[in-house]
Design a protein around this motif. Sequence first.
Motif, PDB file in Angstrom:
ATOM      1  N   GLY A   8     -97.097 -31.394 -42.546  1.00 37.27           N
ATOM      2  CA  GLY A   8     -97.687 -30.159 -42.042  1.00 37.27           C
ATOM      3  C   GLY A   8     -97.768 -29.023 -43.037  1.00 37.27           C
ATOM      4  N   TRP A   9     -97.562 -29.311 -44.325  1.00 41.77           N
ATOM      5  CA  TRP A   9     -97.639 -28.276 -45.348  1.00 41.77           C
ATOM      6  C   TRP A   9     -99.032 -28.214 -45.943  1.00 41.77           C
ATOM      7  N   GLU A  10     -99.413 -27.039 -46.422  1.00 43.39           N
ATOM      8  CA  GLU A  10    -100.732 -26.882 -47.066  1.00 43.39           C
ATOM      9  C   GLU A  10    -100.910 -27.951 -48.138  1.00 43.39           C
ATOM     10  N   THR A  11    -102.083 -28.549 -48.180  1.00 46.03           N
ATOM     11  CA  THR A  11    -102.317 -29.761 -48.967  1.00 46.03           C
ATOM     12  C   THR A  11    -101.944 -29.615 -50.438  1.00 46.03           C
ATOM     13  N   HIS A  12    -102.433 -28.556 -51.097  1.00 48.81           N
ATOM     14  CA  HIS A  12    -102.190 -28.413 -52.539  1.00 48.81           C
ATOM     15  C   HIS A  12    -100.701 -28.243 -52.839  1.00 48.81           C
ATOM     16  N   PHE A  13    -100.056 -27.312 -52.138  1.00 56.19           N
ATOM     17  CA  PHE A  13     -98.645 -27.044 -52.415  1.00 56.19           C
ATOM     18  C   PHE A  13     -97.790 -28.245 -52.024  1.00 56.19           C
ATOM     19  N   GLY A  14     -98.119 -28.858 -50.889  1.00 62.96           N
ATOM     20  CA  GLY A  14     -97.350 -29.997 -50.425  1.00 62.96           C
ATOM     21  C   GLY A  14     -97.467 -31.199 -51.337  1.00 62.96           C
ATOM     22  N   THR A  15     -98.673 -31.435 -51.851  1.00 62.42           N
ATOM     23  CA  THR A  15     -98.907 -32.601 -52.708  1.00 62.42           C
ATOM     24  C   THR A  15     -98.505 -32.334 -54.149  1.00 62.42           C
TER      25      THR A  15
END
Length: 275
Positions: A128-135
């Motif tokens: 559930g984290w924002e895609t860029h920051f999470g990835t």
Amino acid sequence: MTQHDQPPRITTGYDDTTTALQVVDGVDLAGKRAVVTGGSSGIGVETARALAHAGAQVTLAVRDLAAGERTKNDIERTSGRNDVDVLFLDLGDLATVDAFVAGWTGPLDILINNAGVMDAPRGTTKQGWETHFGTNHLGHFALATGLHPALASAGGARIVSVASAGHGVSPVVFDDVFFERREYTPNGAYGQSKTANVLFAVEATRRWAADGITANAVMPGVIATNLSRHWTAEQRAEAEVQVKQAESAGNFRMKSTEEGAATSVFVATSPLLAG
């Protein structure tokens, strides 16, 4: 550390035309083990290829296992090795990071945090984290911290955090990392994640120095890869115009993937960076 305490600047004879294979010429990585995330596309392929050529046992950590197998076969054919591994890893799902870490045995000498996503539409990771920051950041953070015992046991292990000049677009906005209260922009999200990559390298080196682990963040240059797969036709056309103008003005030149991988490979292998 004061200005007078700064270590001497490291210089080489390399430039923007140097390839990854040229960087490892004369480097012996026999007995070393390396993991390259995103090792089946873009500069990840050439990073893994150079490490294998220098004698390392390389593991490609990839989402697309079929692409990973094709890359493995290609690298083994060109390097003469037969020990390239392909393991599944989706940095957008921490369950796969945990599985990767749990399955790893023995020391790890080189970790190349190379995989990433850029300028994607608003989305979230499995957690559930924002895609860029999470990835780009949190997935790699979990991988590196999970593999810390393996890195520490290697003695003199190195981590490479593939960042970008795009970090200049945004700091890490700690009050709203996931764009829950501010307007989402793909470029801003990417820039924030790249700043996090840089900060991770700085802090990992500080915290893990006693374990003999060093980390460096690198800007590989401007390279045409599938990292730009989320661009529209208009964005792509605009970028091509900007690149031609910049090259004509002598500001920079587009790099090949072989040239783009050289920076990661240098900081991962050069004796000049020992310690």
